[in-house]
Design a protein around this motif. Structure first.
Motif, PDB file in Angstrom:
ATOM      1  N   GLN A   1       0.897  -2.024  -0.450  1.00 11.46           N
ATOM      2  CA  GLN A   1      -0.371  -0.090   0.283  1.00 11.46           C
ATOM      3  C   GLN A   1       0.564   1.208  -0.241  1.00 11.46           C
ATOM      4  O   GLN A   1       0.433   1.602  -0.788  1.00 11.46           O
ATOM      5  CB  GLN A   1      -0.863   0.111   1.401  1.00 11.46           C
ATOM      6  N   ILE A   2       1.659   1.062   0.066  1.00 15.07           N
ATOM      7  CA  ILE A   2       2.658   2.040   0.781  1.00 15.07           C
ATOM      8  C   ILE A   2       3.555   2.288  -0.470  1.00 15.07           C
ATOM      9  O   ILE A   2       3.599   3.413  -0.933  1.00 15.07           O
ATOM     10  CB  ILE A   2       3.922   2.260   2.199  1.00 15.07           C
ATOM     11  N   ILE A   3       3.716   1.659  -1.111  1.00 11.64           N
ATOM     12  CA  ILE A   3       4.967   1.790  -2.582  1.00 11.64           C
ATOM     13  C   ILE A   3       3.302   2.182  -3.622  1.00 11.64           C
ATOM     14  O   ILE A   3       3.671   3.574  -4.775  1.00 11.64           O
ATOM     15  CB  ILE A   3       5.280   0.227  -2.881  1.00 11.64           C
ATOM     16  N   ALA A   4       2.443   1.482  -3.327  1.00 10.69           N
ATOM     17  CA  ALA A   4       1.089   1.618  -4.577  1.00 10.69           C
ATOM     18  C   ALA A   4       1.059   3.536  -4.076  1.00 10.69           C
ATOM     19  O   ALA A   4       1.018   4.088  -5.155  1.00 10.69           O
ATOM     20  CB  ALA A   4      -0.291   1.189  -4.098  1.00 10.69           C
ATOM     21  N   PHE A   5       0.711   3.479  -3.321  1.00  7.62           N
ATOM     22  CA  PHE A   5       1.027   5.593  -3.282  1.00  7.62           C
ATOM     23  C   PHE A   5       1.670   6.518  -3.602  1.00  7.62           C
ATOM     24  O   PHE A   5       1.578   7.419  -3.787  1.00  7.62           O
ATOM     25  CB  PHE A   5       0.214   5.194  -1.346  1.00  7.62           C
TER      26      PHE A   5
ATOM     27  N   ILE B   1       1.492   9.055  -6.252  1.00 10.44           N
ATOM     28  CA  ILE B   1       2.132  10.574  -6.100  1.00 10.44           C
ATOM     29  C   ILE B   1       2.637  10.785  -6.606  1.00 10.44           C
ATOM     30  O   ILE B   1       2.891  12.223  -7.677  1.00 10.44           O
ATOM     31  CB  ILE B   1       2.239  10.876  -3.983  1.00 10.44           C
ATOM     32  N   VAL B   2       3.925   9.813  -7.300  1.00  9.82           N
ATOM     33  CA  VAL B   2       5.221  10.101  -7.692  1.00  9.82           C
ATOM     34  C   VAL B   2       4.172  10.383  -9.186  1.00  9.82           C
ATOM     35  O   VAL B   2       4.751  11.909 -10.228  1.00  9.82           O
ATOM     36  CB  VAL B   2       6.147   9.521  -7.949  1.00  9.82           C
ATOM     37  N   MET B   3       3.766   9.551  -9.892  1.00  5.80           N
ATOM     38  CA  MET B   3       3.280  10.364 -10.474  1.00  5.80           C
ATOM     39  C   MET B   3       2.819  11.344 -11.099  1.00  5.80           C
ATOM     40  O   MET B   3       2.258  12.252 -11.892  1.00  5.80           O
ATOM     41  CB  MET B   3       2.550   8.675 -11.575  1.00  5.80           C
ATOM     42  N   LEU B   4       1.911  11.420 -10.346  1.00 10.98           N
ATOM     43  CA  LEU B   4       1.128  12.386 -10.257  1.00 10.98           C
ATOM     44  C   LEU B   4       1.723  14.186  -9.896  1.00 10.98           C
ATOM     45  O   LEU B   4       1.284  15.310 -10.614  1.00 10.98           O
ATOM     46  CB  LEU B   4      -0.113  12.476  -9.244  1.00 10.98           C
TER      47      LEU B   4
END
Length: 364
Positions: A204-208, A212-215
């Protein structure tokens, strides 16, 4: 002092009653009912004390994780709407294609031993595969469903996009089957970490963090690069942008490609969190992404991000925060009711979304 001066001015309530219609009264009644339901649910849930503080934090982290996936999908909807003032109804299935591309890349990397030997390299490669597939399919959609109708005002592009949705779904069904496909694990992402005494799932931490990096990268592209400036100019006035030398067709293709890439990333991140995918996942996740875009204010990039996060948090927290107080046996089966109910209420009382349709407002 005259009699007119002595007449007492009407208060705000009297003035509102004089000017309001039956529609205003119904909306006020809805507000009161919703407020009472939320208040009773909150009080009942707090009194029940079913969940610990750690559980609430876990709900919030999960809500932010799934909300960031919704936000990535919503960005594709809102970018295309900002440029063309149309909805790309095939966008959800672009995400599905990106997710399957990530699955095949993950299986290939696992077979080659890259996933176990270089796990930190495998994840970016899988995300890149999802992005590439999403971008290519999205460009194809633009070429088939939108390019021929670029200068025609009709519903034909929307109908074509809906048709492409079924083509993508049933093509995937024929090629990959209807069974759920398990996403391979990464080993190091399967565990959990303890932060300030709270156990959090690493995936979950990795996905979030990846979302955020992509956004942030997308915002940097839109705000700081010549392509982003051209996209904003086309969104404001397509004809004027063409007159000053901007290649409108190229900008539209780039917009579809970026939106498709974001959808591909969303598909891979969703699969990493939920561990399995299906060819029909594009429909309900596409609806969630569209709802997030509407919730935040379609045409507004910041609104798409906010709408996704708010929708994710509402789904994660709503059942425990509101429905536990009513002693509903399976509150999490109603998480979609809370999410879409909140969307309906926002649209009733704030039709332009939480942050408003910034582009359309400027045009007006």
């Amino acid at each position: 002092m005259t009699a007119a001066a002595e007449t007492k001015a009407p208060g705000p309530l009297s003035e509102w009653l004089r000017r309001s219609t039956w529609v205003d009264h119904i909306l006020l009644a809805i507000r009161i009912v919703v407020a009472l339901v939320v208040l009773v649910g909150l009080v009942g849930s707090i009194a029940a004390d079913t969940y610990s503080a750690e559980s609430w934090i876990s709900f919030i982290v999960f809500g932010l994780t799934i909300g960031s996936v919704y936000a990535l999908i919503a960005l594709g909807y809102t970018m295309v709407y900002g440029i063309l003032r149309m909805i790309n109804f095939a966008h959800g299935d672009v995400m599905m294609v990106g997710s399957f591309a990530g699955l095949f890349a993950a299986n290939a990397l696992a077979g080659a031993g890259v996933t176990s030997a270089l796990p930190l390299l495998a994840l970016p490669l899988i995300l890149a595969a999802g992005m590439a597939a999403g971008a290519l399919v999205s460009i194809g959609i633009e070429r088939v469903a939108y390019r021929p109708f670029l200068h025609v005002r009709s519903l034909a592009p929307l109908i074509c996009a809906i048709g492409l949705t079924f083509i993508l779904e049933y093509s995937a069904r024929g090629l990959f089957g209807t069974r759920n496909r398990a996403y391979p694990g990464f080993g190091w992402m399967e565990g959990s970490v303890v932060v300030f005494g709270i156990t959090l799932q690493i995936v979950q931490i990795i996905a979030f963090a990846a979302a955020i990096v992509m956004l942030a990268g997308l915002l940097a592209v839109v705000r700081l690069t010549p392509l982003g400036k051209a996209m904003r100019a086309v969104a404001e006035d397509r004809d004027a942008a063409a007159l000053v030398g901007i290649d409108v067709a190229r900008v539209i293709v780039a917009t579809f490609a970026i939106g498709g890439a974001m959808a591909g990333v969303a598909g891979v991140l969703y699969a990493l969190v939920f561990k399995q995918i299906t060819v029909f996942m594009g429909f309900f996740l596409g609806v969630k992404g569209f709802a997030a875009a509407i919730l935040g204010g379609i045409g507004n990039l910041g609104g798409a991000m906010l709408g996704g996060l708010v929708l994710g948090l509402a789904e994660a927290l709503g059942p425990a925060l509101l429905l536990e107080g009513f002693h509903i046996p399976a509150p999490y089966q109603l998480k979609d009711v809370i999410g879409y109910g909140m969307l309906v209420l926002v649209l009733i009382f704030r039709p332009q979304g939480l942050l408003g349709e910034r582009l359309s407002t400027k045009r007006a």
